[in-house]
Scaffold this motif. Structure first.
Motif, PDB file in Angstrom:
ATOM      1  N   LYS A 272       0.845  -1.189   0.000  1.00 56.00           N
ATOM      2  CA  LYS A 272       0.000   0.000   0.000  1.00 56.00           C
ATOM      3  C   LYS A 272       0.880   1.238   0.000  1.00 56.00           C
ATOM      4  O   LYS A 272       1.683   1.442   0.904  1.00 56.00           O
ATOM      5  N   THR A 273       0.715   2.068  -1.022  1.00 61.86           N
ATOM      6  CA  THR A 273       1.465   3.320  -1.091  1.00 61.86           C
ATOM      7  C   THR A 273       0.453   4.441  -1.283  1.00 61.86           C
ATOM      8  O   THR A 273      -0.625   4.201  -1.832  1.00 61.86           O
ATOM      9  N   ALA A 274       0.775   5.642  -0.849  1.00 66.54           N
ATOM     10  CA  ALA A 274      -0.197   6.729  -0.996  1.00 66.54           C
ATOM     11  C   ALA A 274       0.354   8.064  -0.534  1.00 66.54           C
ATOM     12  O   ALA A 274       1.361   8.134   0.166  1.00 66.54           O
TER      13      ALA A 274
ATOM     14  N   ASN B 165      -4.341   9.233   2.785  1.00 65.44           N
ATOM     15  CA  ASN B 165      -4.038   8.111   1.877  1.00 65.44           C
ATOM     16  C   ASN B 165      -5.072   7.930   0.776  1.00 65.44           C
ATOM     17  O   ASN B 165      -5.341   6.814   0.359  1.00 65.44           O
ATOM     18  N   MET B 166      -5.643   9.034   0.322  1.00 68.47           N
ATOM     19  CA  MET B 166      -6.717   8.933  -0.669  1.00 68.47           C
ATOM     20  C   MET B 166      -6.190   8.705  -2.079  1.00 68.47           C
ATOM     21  O   MET B 166      -6.922   8.280  -2.969  1.00 68.47           O
TER      22      MET B 166
ATOM     23  N   GLY C 203      -3.140   6.911  -4.278  1.00 63.60           N
ATOM     24  CA  GLY C 203      -2.010   6.002  -4.180  1.00 63.60           C
ATOM     25  C   GLY C 203      -2.131   4.818  -5.107  1.00 63.60           C
ATOM     26  O   GLY C 203      -2.849   4.856  -6.102  1.00 63.60           O
ATOM     27  N   ALA C 204      -1.388   3.766  -4.766  1.00 57.23           N
ATOM     28  CA  ALA C 204      -1.355   2.565  -5.609  1.00 57.23           C
ATOM     29  C   ALA C 204      -1.042   1.354  -4.749  1.00 57.23           C
ATOM     30  O   ALA C 204      -0.448   1.483  -3.680  1.00 57.23           O
ATOM     31  N   PHE C 205      -1.455   0.182  -5.238  1.00 63.38           N
ATOM     32  CA  PHE C 205      -0.945  -1.062  -4.680  1.00 63.38           C
ATOM     33  C   PHE C 205       0.324  -1.396  -5.467  1.00 63.38           C
ATOM     34  O   PHE C 205       0.263  -1.619  -6.680  1.00 63.38           O
ATOM     35  N   TYR C 206       1.454  -1.388  -4.801  1.00 65.99           N
ATOM     36  CA  TYR C 206       2.726  -1.560  -5.530  1.00 65.99           C
ATOM     37  C   TYR C 206       3.751  -2.190  -4.596  1.00 65.99           C
ATOM     38  O   TYR C 206       3.973  -1.701  -3.493  1.00 65.99           O
TER      39      TYR C 206
ATOM     40  N   ARG D  69      -5.920  -6.911  -2.800  1.00 63.58           N
ATOM     41  CA  ARG D  69      -6.611  -5.677  -3.180  1.00 63.58           C
ATOM     42  C   ARG D  69      -7.625  -5.221  -2.142  1.00 63.58           C
ATOM     43  O   ARG D  69      -8.474  -4.374  -2.416  1.00 63.58           O
ATOM     44  N   GLU D  70      -7.569  -5.799  -0.949  1.00 65.89           N
ATOM     45  CA  GLU D  70      -8.412  -5.345   0.144  1.00 65.89           C
ATOM     46  C   GLU D  70      -9.901  -5.468  -0.145  1.00 65.89           C
ATOM     47  O   GLU D  70     -10.686  -4.601   0.198  1.00 65.89           O
TER      48      GLU D  70
ATOM     49  N   LYS E  11     -12.044   4.988   3.691  1.00 66.48           N
ATOM     50  CA  LYS E  11     -12.155   4.229   2.442  1.00 66.48           C
ATOM     51  C   LYS E  11     -13.026   2.977   2.598  1.00 66.48           C
ATOM     52  O   LYS E  11     -13.472   2.408   1.630  1.00 66.48           O
ATOM     53  N   LYS E  12     -13.238   2.513   3.868  1.00 69.48           N
ATOM     54  CA  LYS E  12     -14.101   1.345   4.061  1.00 69.48           C
ATOM     55  C   LYS E  12     -15.583   1.674   3.865  1.00 69.48           C
ATOM     56  O   LYS E  12     -16.397   0.792   3.694  1.00 69.48           O
ATOM     57  N   THR E  13     -15.901   2.979   3.937  1.00 70.90           N
ATOM     58  CA  THR E  13     -17.292   3.386   3.772  1.00 70.90           C
ATOM     59  C   THR E  13     -17.829   2.966   2.409  1.00 70.90           C
ATOM     60  O   THR E  13     -17.153   3.079   1.415  1.00 70.90           O
ATOM     61  N   GLU E  14     -19.038   2.440   2.376  1.00 71.69           N
ATOM     62  CA  GLU E  14     -19.683   2.090   1.104  1.00 71.69           C
ATOM     63  C   GLU E  14     -21.076   2.686   1.105  1.00 71.69           C
ATOM     64  O   GLU E  14     -21.907   2.355   1.947  1.00 71.69           O
TER      65      GLU E  14
END
Lengths: 362, 362
Positions: free
Chosen positions: A142-144, A152-153, A155-158, A235-236, A322-325
């Motif tokens: 996790k990068t951001a 952390n809004m 970023g990228a998975f890298y 990818r969470e 970010k978990k909010t849906e």
């Protein structure tokens, strides 16, 4: 003694080397076809360790340039990220270059994101220098960077090509940083390994004193547990979300106080105490466990009383998570120590917990 | 009539629908679990087509917000990209949102990069509205923004969930944009399909007049050829590099003149004429083929005489190209029409070609 944890995810396989003196062995992680190396650090860490890191990297026979970023979470933004791109382009580093992140979580997150985006992706090596980044940001890809409206809004998975963890460097950390890092360590026990939580309770003094055997084991076990979770769910979309135990509250503390006021681990530590109280009210966590969480967070030296942001501001800040849906608040909650679930919680119960944890009633 | 080209890469599988009236069918590409939609466009395209696109997207039953970016390559930068993040966060779009890129290559590149980075990755739908973006930027997952020191230096490989190509919208394009787009069309013939190059020569008038059958076939064949190349090599380690035919020269023109002076396709068209001349000097392309490239680039309405940047400035600008490795200049060159190779070229030969193509001697 060096321990190796191997991380395998769909996005990459890489080793984490944990031990003393790793800083002098960084060249061992430099691939042969690298054209040039950019060491990215901040003035605090750079003053202490850049010289040794550069000397080690130069043993690979490659040119090493240094890019120094201002220190702190408040600089985890686009302007600072751009300093990396400026340095890479001014020095004409090509797509076969290697970025090396020497620093804590902020440096790791920013260099990882820069590596993911520079020329659409170059390799990077993580050299985390804080307890928090050694146990947490070095595993999982996790990068951001932050945005004024949320942490952390962007970023990228890298994934890095390797992580080099030198436990010697922890001795130059402020005590507060060590406490904040240990909050993430005990998190792994809470969400997935009750025996490790017991071990942390029994070894809290050795951990705070940076006893080499204790700290190496704590880092190794945390990395193993995180690698296990991430390996199941890069990818969470499911299981990985449990790693955010304490983070919905914690992110709200950081955003509400202004990034940098509380250390990330301090906010998470306090957030775990709050999530423990919410678990008692929703998933039936027993009162003794709620107290054990509170007491261990306190014993490692983290705050256990959340800041008074006002209840409605708290709820608003948590909704950006970010978990909010669809605007629905979701939390990582514990039915018992060592077991976590992700689920919604009624707003009135959340409000009640916010009131209850705002004064030290536990 | 709608034609579908299916793109399969390791990073994603998605359909490209090509036909008339696609703009009214966008809801067919909206997944059921999307929480909200952000349509991103610019004032020029938005004034013409946003209303229809929004009406179609709303047929999915989702909320649609609109984010309007300033128009042009000069705005393909971080500041403008950030307007997307601002809009998404202000409207609290979560990680199950869908971004829709309605516009040309600049909109597509920026929305794609924004989608890759927002909350570390959300879905996006491409609705390209120029010939260039329909044949080129909608296939291959390359997204990016520019940096003052180089074009497309910051970005990601990121695939859309679908591409909707409405060929009707091309009728509102300036003629210059059509010519620039056709430069990329003939590029596919040159690098991989000699018969398609012959077809383009035979149909140049129909293509410039946007004859529906001719333009649909040209877009379909270009997408198929690009999809074939990208399917072999998503990360541009080998074969994919041939897609950059004309681009080393072209990027230097764009950077040297200032982004936005020449259209990207115009710079590539002229760059292909230069790369043709360099191929004659290095990979033995025959004089007749060099002339055919020159004449077809001219016939589609693109410039064939490069700007006078000064030879050393030319070389300097080309060295920033992402294909460069260790400072060594590399080019896509043609042994013959329909076949491409990537290789280095001696600097004196490059200088010679720069001189020769700077005046219309062909």
């Amino acid at each position: 003694m060096t321990t190796t944890v191997n991380v395998a995810t769909p996005g990459g396989h890489y080793p984490i080397h944990i031990g003393t003196g790793r800083l002098d062995h960084l060249h061992e992680s430099v691939p042969a076809d690298v054209t040039a190396i950019a060491l990215v650090t901040n003035p605090t860490v750079g003053d202490l360790y850049a010289k040794r890191a550069i000397a080690a990297l130069q043993k690979s026979g490659k040119t090493v340039i240094t890019i120094t970023l201002p220190d702190g979470e408040t600089y985890k933004d686009w302007q600072t990220l751009n300093l990396i791109f400026d340095g890479l382009l001014q020095n004409r580093l090509d797509r076969k270059c290697l970025l090396v992140a020497l620093g804590g979580g902020v440096i790791g997150d920013m260099v990882g994101f820069a590596a993911s985006a520079y020329m659409r992706g170059v390799r990077f090596l993580q050299v985390p220098t804080t307890v928090l980044s050694q146990v947490d940001s070095s595993v999982g890809g996790k990068t951001a960077i932050n945005h004024p409206l949320g942490k952390n809004m962007i970023g990228a998975f890298y994934q890095p090509i390797a992580v080099e963890i030198d436990i010697d460097v922890l001795h130059t950390l402020p005590e507060r940083e060590i406490s904040a890092g240990l909050a993430e360590v005990i998190k792994y026990g809470l969400i997935i390994d009750a025996a490790f939580f017991d071990w942390c309770e029994a070894n809290v003094a050795a951990l705070r004193a940076l006893d080499p055997d204790a700290i190496r084991y704590a880092i190794q076990r945390s990395c193993e547990l995180k690698a296990y979770v991430v390996g199941q769910d890069e990818r969470e979309s499911g299981l990985r979300a449990i790693l955010n135990f304490g983070h919905t509250f914690g992110h709200a503390i950081e955003a509400g106080m202004g990034y940098g006021e509380w250390l990330h681990g301090e906010a998470v530590g306090c957030g775990m105490v709050q999530a423990g109280a919410l678990s008692a009210a929703t998933t039936g966590l027993d009162a003794d466990s709620v107290k054990r969480i509170h007491d261990l967070v306190q014993a490692i030296g983290c705050p256990v009383v959340p800041p008074n942001l006002g209840t409605e501001r708290w709820v608003e800040l948590m909704q950006v998570d970010k978990k909010t849906e669809g605007g629905h608040l979701r939390f990582v909650l514990l039915p018992k120590i060592g077991q976590a679930v992700v689920q919604g919680a009624p707003l009135n119960v959340v409000r009640d917990v916010l009131h209850k944890t705002a004064v030290p009633v536990l």
